[in-house]
Enzyme design. Structure first.
Site, PDB file in Angstrom:
ATOM      1  CB  CYS A  58       0.758   1.368   4.267  1.00 54.40           C
ATOM      2  SG  CYS A  58      -0.979   0.860   4.271  1.00 54.40           S
ATOM      3  CB  CYS A 104      -0.918  -0.021   1.230  1.00 53.94           C
ATOM      4  SG  CYS A 104      -1.711   1.556   1.586  1.00 53.94           S
ATOM      5  CB  CYS A 107     -12.387   8.591 -15.621  1.00 50.52           C
ATOM      6  SG  CYS A 107     -13.415   9.347 -14.340  1.00 50.52           S
TER       7      CYS A 107
END
Length: 531
Positions: free
Chosen positions: A81, A78, A428
């Site tokens: 993180c 992550c 998108c």
């Protein structure tokens, strides 16, 4: 006698041996989860950079040993993180230097799925605060993600969130140390309003809190009844919030008062201030002075500043320097840099935007008149729209703008599926190939239109767009109906949705919601690759 004694000892030994050989029976004293047995061995909890490293076996031990424990559930892959890690370590060092009661810990969520499930961890990082070993009701961490903020958030939970003041010198010491100090003057420190005050103090980390019941301090600061006073080293210097004798102190009202009056009368728009400006929404109205470089136009800024005190609590005055990489702000208001200096007013609840009727010089008089016109409903908002491209309907995916949206979306002879997107939105971009493939698949269906609209450059009267991407289906027929699509964003599921006339099976999985408007890559607290 010796023989009887020997026989008794032998029977005792045999009985003990028999019990050990049988093992614990159902409901026996040793029965329990393997975790508890292992924890009973008092396994030592490892540390990294002053942070406890916990797993399924050692969490219970840590909760017993540390009455105040902040646990970060993280994932090794992550990005957020990884960004938090050095600040988390610094916070642990700050608390250790103070010999604070609070400790920091971390859990590798993917490696400990049982713990992640137990504490309903669905994203990383997730931080939870455990108090007094209570494993069933941890508090969600709501503070900042930098070292000082983490440490201060914990300090206010393990110790008093406000300093009790006994004399004027104590109050002055607090005021010298902080730019913003909030002091609660209460005649009875056992009153329930004090508990409300302390609850607010727990989370307002950018200001210091004190409280007192001393009559000499009431007198020194000119007070005769219970009052919360905000002292600051700028603007007016002081703002009072009297406690209603009948209704008492309302936590929400007090929080709004502190947020409103702790902000500068005129705030400079920067990457650091923009999240607070947009997140606060207090007051609901922003007046932005879209200025050329601030240093070159301080004389215009003086009139803007002069008008600000008249609208404290109603309008937040913000200065935007077009020379400081604020192109996204210009885009939001449909402006070009050469149009500066100019004013724009925005209602943060409705996202309606207003421009002055005449291009007057920016003076205290013209600014005040503009604010009064908007607040009094005398001025109509404007909506952004690009020009209709000449080839808007030549590709399989049709290009819509504000000026042709109504005509296409509410065509009673067509079923129209529209993607509302932001050019910077990664989600998108990821779904773009599927959307192109969908348009190609249905390009020969005369009653189906697949379209897209840049919602950052085009605003609609029919409805606001609050997240990206937003997908809406407008079925043929009367009634201006609109169905929001919440299914998986792939060609197969899009096709099922269209073929069923705008419906999906109940078990169809859903995508995470889009980012809340008006978050942009520049004012978001998230990494750009996660927008």
């Amino acid at each position: 006698m010796d023989g009887q004694l020997l026989l008794g000892l032998l029977l005792l030994l045999l009985g003990a041996s028999g019990l050990q050989g049988q093992g614990p029976g159902p409901g026996g004293p040793s029965e329990g989860p393997p975790d508890e047995e292992e924890e009973q061995e008092e396994e030592e909890v490892p540390e990294e950079d002053g942070i406890l490293v916990l797993n399924r076996r050692t969490l219970g031990l840590a909760l017993r040993e540390h009455p105040a424990l902040l646990v970060e559930f993280y994932a090794p892959w992550c990005g957020q993180c990884k960004a938090l890690a050095p600040e988390y370590s610094k916070a642990a060092a700050l608390l250790a230097a103070e010999a604070a009661k609070a400790r920091l810990a971390k859990v590798d969520g993917p490696a400990e799925p049982e713990l992640a499930e137990e504490f309903a961890v669905t994203e990383y990082p997730t931080l939870k605060f455990f108090r007094d070993g209570n494993r069933t009701h941890p508090e969600e961490y709501t503070g900042p993600r930098e070292a000082q903020g983490i440490a201060e958030w914990l300090r206010r939970r393990v110790g008093p969130s406000a300093t009790q003041l006994e004399d004027e010198e104590g109050a002055r010491v607090l005021m010298r140390a902080w730019d913003v100090v909030v002091i609660g003057f209460f005649q009875d420190l056992q009153d329930k309003d004090v508990a409300t005050f302390l609850a607010v103090a727990q989370d307002a980390l950018d200001m210091a809190f004190g409280l007192t019941d001393r009559p000499q301090l009431f007198q020194k600061f000119g007070l005769t009844k219970d009052t919360v006073v905000l002292f600051k080293k700028y603007d007016e210097g002081r703002a009072d919030f009297p406690v209603d004798k009948e209704l008492g102190l309302d936590q929400g009202d007090l929080s709004r008062f502190l947020l409103t009056h702790s902000m500068h009368l005129v705030t400079e728009f920067t990457p650091q201030t923009s999240p607070k400006i947009f997140a606060a929404r207090i007051p609901n109205h922003l007046l932005l002075f879209i200025n050329q470089t601030l240093a070159a136009h301080l004389e215009r800024l003086s009139g803007f500043r002069e008008a600000a005190p008249r609208f404290r609590g109603q309008v937040l005055f913000v200065v935007v320097d077009v020379g400081a990489n604020n192109d996204h702000v210009l885009q939001y208001f449909g402006l070009k840099a050469e149009e500066a200096p100019t004013l724009r007013f925005v209602n943060m609840e409705t996202t309606k935007k207003y421009a002055p009727a005449d291009k007057e010089p920016v003076t205290a008089t013209s600014v005040a008149a503009f604010c009064r016109a908007v607040l009094g409903g005398e001025l109509k908002p404007y909506r952004l729209s690009q020009e209709i491209p000449p080839d808007w309907d030549q590709r399989p995916v049709k290009t819509l703008v504000g000026k042709n949206f109504e005509q296409v979306a509410f065509d009673e002879t067509k079923n129209v599926f529209i993607k509302f997107y932001a050019p910077w939105c990664t989600h998108c971009k990821e779904m773009a190939p599927a959307w192109e493939a969908l348009a190609e698949k249905y390009k020969d269906h005369e009653d189906i239109i697949i379209a897209e609209l840049d919602a950052t450059a085009n605003e609609l009267e029919a409805f606001p767009v609050h997240g990206f991407p937003t997908l809406k289906y407008f079925p043929a027929g009367p009634g201006r109906k609109a169905i929001e699509y919440k299914g998986t964003r792939d060609l197969e599921t899009f096709s099922k949705f269209l073929d069923s006339g705008g419906a999906l099976p109940a078990e169809e999985p859903t995508e995470p919601p889009g980012q809340p408007f008006p978050e942009t890559p520049e004012n978001s607290t998230k990494p750009k690759d996660e927008l």
